[in-house]
Design a protein around this motif. Structure first.
Motif, PDB file in Angstrom:
ATOM      1  N   ASN A 137     -16.544  10.955  61.663  1.00  0.00           N
ATOM      2  CA  ASN A 137     -16.442  11.039  60.215  1.00  0.00           C
ATOM      3  C   ASN A 137     -17.637  11.419  59.549  1.00  0.00           C
ATOM      4  O   ASN A 137     -18.559  10.609  59.570  1.00  0.00           O
ATOM      5  CB  ASN A 137     -16.009   9.873  59.666  1.00  0.00           C
ATOM      6  CG  ASN A 137     -14.313   9.753  59.886  1.00  0.00           C
ATOM      7  OD1 ASN A 137     -13.653  10.428  59.693  1.00  0.00           O
ATOM      8  ND2 ASN A 137     -13.872   8.391  60.307  1.00  0.00           N
ATOM      9  N   LEU A 155     -19.734  12.772  56.296  1.00  0.00           N
ATOM     10  CA  LEU A 155     -19.760  12.914  54.888  1.00  0.00           C
ATOM     11  C   LEU A 155     -21.104  13.835  54.460  1.00  0.00           C
ATOM     12  O   LEU A 155     -22.282  13.593  54.564  1.00  0.00           O
ATOM     13  CB  LEU A 155     -20.030  11.683  54.260  1.00  0.00           C
ATOM     14  CG  LEU A 155     -20.370  11.531  52.657  1.00  0.00           C
ATOM     15  CD1 LEU A 155     -19.042  11.804  52.126  1.00  0.00           C
ATOM     16  CD2 LEU A 155     -20.725  10.201  52.147  1.00  0.00           C
ATOM     17  N   TYR A 156     -20.774  14.802  53.750  1.00  0.00           N
ATOM     18  CA  TYR A 156     -21.643  15.649  53.225  1.00  0.00           C
ATOM     19  C   TYR A 156     -21.783  15.271  51.437  1.00  0.00           C
ATOM     20  O   TYR A 156     -20.938  15.439  50.742  1.00  0.00           O
ATOM     21  CB  TYR A 156     -21.470  17.031  53.131  1.00  0.00           C
ATOM     22  CG  TYR A 156     -22.325  18.099  52.483  1.00  0.00           C
ATOM     23  CD1 TYR A 156     -23.700  18.393  52.642  1.00  0.00           C
ATOM     24  CD2 TYR A 156     -21.915  18.662  51.165  1.00  0.00           C
ATOM     25  CE1 TYR A 156     -24.277  19.139  51.930  1.00  0.00           C
ATOM     26  CE2 TYR A 156     -22.575  19.587  50.265  1.00  0.00           C
ATOM     27  CZ  TYR A 156     -24.092  19.791  50.834  1.00  0.00           C
ATOM     28  OH  TYR A 156     -24.674  20.454  49.965  1.00  0.00           O
ATOM     29  N   ALA A 185     -19.614  14.242  46.196  1.00  0.00           N
ATOM     30  CA  ALA A 185     -18.876  14.336  47.432  1.00  0.00           C
ATOM     31  C   ALA A 185     -17.779  15.266  47.382  1.00  0.00           C
ATOM     32  O   ALA A 185     -17.334  15.702  45.974  1.00  0.00           O
ATOM     33  CB  ALA A 185     -18.462  13.495  48.218  1.00  0.00           C
ATOM     34  N   ASN A 214     -13.963  15.476  57.499  1.00  0.00           N
ATOM     35  CA  ASN A 214     -14.479  15.075  56.443  1.00  0.00           C
ATOM     36  C   ASN A 214     -14.102  13.677  56.050  1.00  0.00           C
ATOM     37  O   ASN A 214     -13.200  13.407  55.603  1.00  0.00           O
ATOM     38  CB  ASN A 214     -13.938  16.214  55.355  1.00  0.00           C
ATOM     39  CG  ASN A 214     -14.459  16.065  54.111  1.00  0.00           C
ATOM     40  OD1 ASN A 214     -15.585  15.451  53.895  1.00  0.00           O
ATOM     41  ND2 ASN A 214     -13.897  16.599  52.972  1.00  0.00           N
ATOM     42  N   ALA A 215     -15.327  13.067  55.928  1.00  0.00           N
ATOM     43  CA  ALA A 215     -14.943  11.571  55.726  1.00  0.00           C
ATOM     44  C   ALA A 215     -14.358  11.454  54.195  1.00  0.00           C
ATOM     45  O   ALA A 215     -13.821  10.445  53.467  1.00  0.00           O
ATOM     46  CB  ALA A 215     -16.369  10.700  55.606  1.00  0.00           C
ATOM     47  N   SER A 216     -14.829  12.334  53.080  1.00  0.00           N
ATOM     48  CA  SER A 216     -14.217  12.032  51.705  1.00  0.00           C
ATOM     49  C   SER A 216     -13.081  13.072  51.656  1.00  0.00           C
ATOM     50  O   SER A 216     -12.962  13.846  50.448  1.00  0.00           O
ATOM     51  CB  SER A 216     -15.320  12.795  50.817  1.00  0.00           C
ATOM     52  OG  SER A 216     -16.031  14.120  51.211  1.00  0.00           O
ATOM     53  N   ILE A 223     -18.698   5.142  49.143  1.00  0.00           N
ATOM     54  CA  ILE A 223     -19.401   5.657  50.512  1.00  0.00           C
ATOM     55  C   ILE A 223     -19.191   4.449  51.692  1.00  0.00           C
ATOM     56  O   ILE A 223     -18.899   4.647  52.478  1.00  0.00           O
ATOM     57  CB  ILE A 223     -21.061   6.145  50.116  1.00  0.00           C
ATOM     58  CG1 ILE A 223     -21.005   7.327  49.451  1.00  0.00           C
ATOM     59  CG2 ILE A 223     -21.436   6.317  51.730  1.00  0.00           C
ATOM     60  CD1 ILE A 223     -22.364   7.592  48.972  1.00  0.00           C
ATOM     61  N   TRP A 268     -15.869   4.613  52.960  1.00  0.00           N
ATOM     62  CA  TRP A 268     -15.541   5.536  53.730  1.00  0.00           C
ATOM     63  C   TRP A 268     -16.114   5.066  55.308  1.00  0.00           C
ATOM     64  O   TRP A 268     -15.712   5.772  56.176  1.00  0.00           O
ATOM     65  CB  TRP A 268     -16.033   6.785  53.340  1.00  0.00           C
ATOM     66  CG  TRP A 268     -15.067   7.492  52.422  1.00  0.00           C
ATOM     67  CD1 TRP A 268     -13.687   7.288  51.967  1.00  0.00           C
ATOM     68  CD2 TRP A 268     -15.553   8.248  51.036  1.00  0.00           C
ATOM     69  NE1 TRP A 268     -13.270   8.012  50.968  1.00  0.00           N
ATOM     70  CE2 TRP A 268     -14.388   8.637  50.266  1.00  0.00           C
ATOM     71  CE3 TRP A 268     -16.867   8.581  50.693  1.00  0.00           C
ATOM     72  CZ2 TRP A 268     -14.665   9.359  49.261  1.00  0.00           C
ATOM     73  CZ3 TRP A 268     -16.833   9.558  49.479  1.00  0.00           C
ATOM     74  CH2 TRP A 268     -15.803   9.729  48.810  1.00  0.00           C
ATOM     75  N   PRO A 270     -18.909   6.451  56.842  1.00  0.00           N
ATOM     76  CA  PRO A 270     -19.245   7.726  57.864  1.00  0.00           C
ATOM     77  C   PRO A 270     -20.035   7.207  58.853  1.00  0.00           C
ATOM     78  O   PRO A 270     -20.830   6.572  59.007  1.00  0.00           O
ATOM     79  CB  PRO A 270     -19.756   8.686  56.836  1.00  0.00           C
ATOM     80  CG  PRO A 270     -20.481   7.807  55.639  1.00  0.00           C
ATOM     81  CD  PRO A 270     -19.836   6.618  55.421  1.00  0.00           C
ATOM     82  N   ILE A 280     -24.210  11.207  57.926  1.00  0.00           N
ATOM     83  CA  ILE A 280     -24.406  11.817  56.371  1.00  0.00           C
ATOM     84  C   ILE A 280     -25.049  12.788  56.635  1.00  0.00           C
ATOM     85  O   ILE A 280     -26.304  12.975  57.146  1.00  0.00           O
ATOM     86  CB  ILE A 280     -24.944  10.439  55.714  1.00  0.00           C
ATOM     87  CG1 ILE A 280     -23.888   9.201  55.627  1.00  0.00           C
ATOM     88  CG2 ILE A 280     -25.259  10.966  54.511  1.00  0.00           C
ATOM     89  CD1 ILE A 280     -24.498   8.031  54.940  1.00  0.00           C
TER      90      ILE A 280
END
Length: 367
Positions: A201, A203-204, A214, A233-235, A249, A252, A254, A257
């Motif tokens: 997973n 996250l950007y 996000a 995509n974590a989001s 966050i 999630w 992740p 990151i």
């Protein structure tokens, strides 16, 4: 008296000469005209290749430089594009780029018509999907405008092709598109075999300091590139790009990151020193990375995107992807900018000093 037959002959020769001149010059003038449909489905017509280009769209300033092989045609750019020039390698490769005006637009793409008209551009590149308010002032000023759309790799290749045609460098785009296509297919071929439960997973964060933002998956180039490289995509649950908080966050949680390269003062310590974010899987496993800043930031689509895909793939699945990124970068920069990267240049682009101790990052160090 001059014989009639001679007059006729002379007149015929003159007509023939005039016809020949018309054949020689009229088609040449026509050949110089450039006409194409932009991504706003508008006809863009240029009497000849654009010699003076303003890009209000942020990444396209560096793309125009790469396509043209220099800064000569770029006469205006977004302040956010200018900051990448000043902070990154492009300002070293092309020092004169630091003097290109950036007052032609606000960072939010609202044009400064007075400065824009003073730049006297043959072509203005503007977003076509962010409202008429940022387009009408340009067209009402009588400036030729090329509208482009954000979001997918296909759109990116299309507007890069349009730009190469508009500036009279259509021969440049073939090898760049072939490179994108080859690298994309290489990564896809390996990533499709990765089971879902082996995909991290990821996250950007498009912003982190002034706001935390996000993106969902639909319409997000970053989500697409994460999935291309075998991540999730974590989001993904979000609708578009929205503000989020640290508690979200943490929920999630992740595995990886990615921090944006837009905020100059942002680095991985923002995660590691935070009491909430430091508890995420990404922080505990040292898998927090700031996106590189090369000829442009590697977050959004631009002329260096294949390098960004390789960097991402190597980090997400080092057991599957082993691109020699430093060698790939040296080859790409010679093609894009006719520039030979030094090891120090590469270290700076990849932030080796700040995040060299991150998990898996030793692979990018000079051997």
């Amino acid at each position: 008296m001059v014989p009639l037959s001679l007059l006729i002959s002379t007149a015929s020769r003159r007509r023939a000469a005039a016809a020949l001149a018309a054949m020689l010059f009229a088609p040449a003038a026509f050949a110089e005209e450039i006409v194409f449909k932009d991504q706003g489905n508008r006809e863009v017509r240029l009497a000849k290749a654009a010699e003076r280009v303003v890009s209000i769209v942020i990444p396209m300033a560096s793309t125009v430089i790469a396509l043209d092989g220099g800064t000569r045609k770029l006469v205006g750019m977004n302040p956010t594009a200018k900051s990448a020039v000043v902070e990154g390698i492009l300002g070293k490769i092309f020092p004169e780029a630091k003097d290109i005006p950036s007052d032609v637009t606000a960072p939010n793409f609202v044009p400064n018509v007075e400065a824009l008209t003073a730049a006297n551009p043959d072509l203005v590149i503007q977003w076509g999907d962010r409202g008429a308010d940022i387009v009408a002032p340009i067209t009402n000023a009588g400036l030729t405008t090329m509208l482009i759309l954000y979001g997918t790799e296909e759109l990116t290749r299309e507007y890069m092709t349009m730009a190469s045609k508009a500036i009279g460098k259509p021969e440049r785009i073939g090898e760049l598109v072939e490179w994108r296509d080859r690298v994309q297919k290489e990564i896809e071929a390996k990533a499709t075999a990765i089971p879902d439960d082996k995909k991290p997973n990821v996250l950007y964060l498009g912003r982190a300091l002034s706001d935390i933002s996000a993106s969902g998956t639909k319409g997000s180039y970053n989500a697409w590139s994460i999935e291309l490289a075998g991540g999730k995509n974590a989001s993904a649950e979000l609708n578009g790009t929205v503000s989020v908080n640290k508690e979200q966050i943490a929920q999630w949680n992740p595995d990886v990151i990615f921090l944006n390269a837009f905020e100059a003062k942002l680095n991985v310590d923002w995660v590691y020193s935070d009491p909430i974010l430091s508890l995420t899987n990404a922080a505990k496993s040292k898998r927090v990375y700031k996106m590189p800043l090369g000829g442009y930031r590697w977050d959004p689509p631009n002329q260096e995107s294949p390098l960004s895909w390789m960097w991402t793939a190597n980090l997400l699945h080092p057991e599957i992807f082993q691109y020699d990124l430093r060698a790939e970068m040296k080859t790409a920069y010679r093609t894009l900018y006719n520039y030979d990267l030094t090891d120090g240049d590469i270290d700076n682009i990849l932030w080796l000093k700040d995040q060299g101790a991150a998990a898996g990052y030793a692979q990018f160090a000079a051997k």
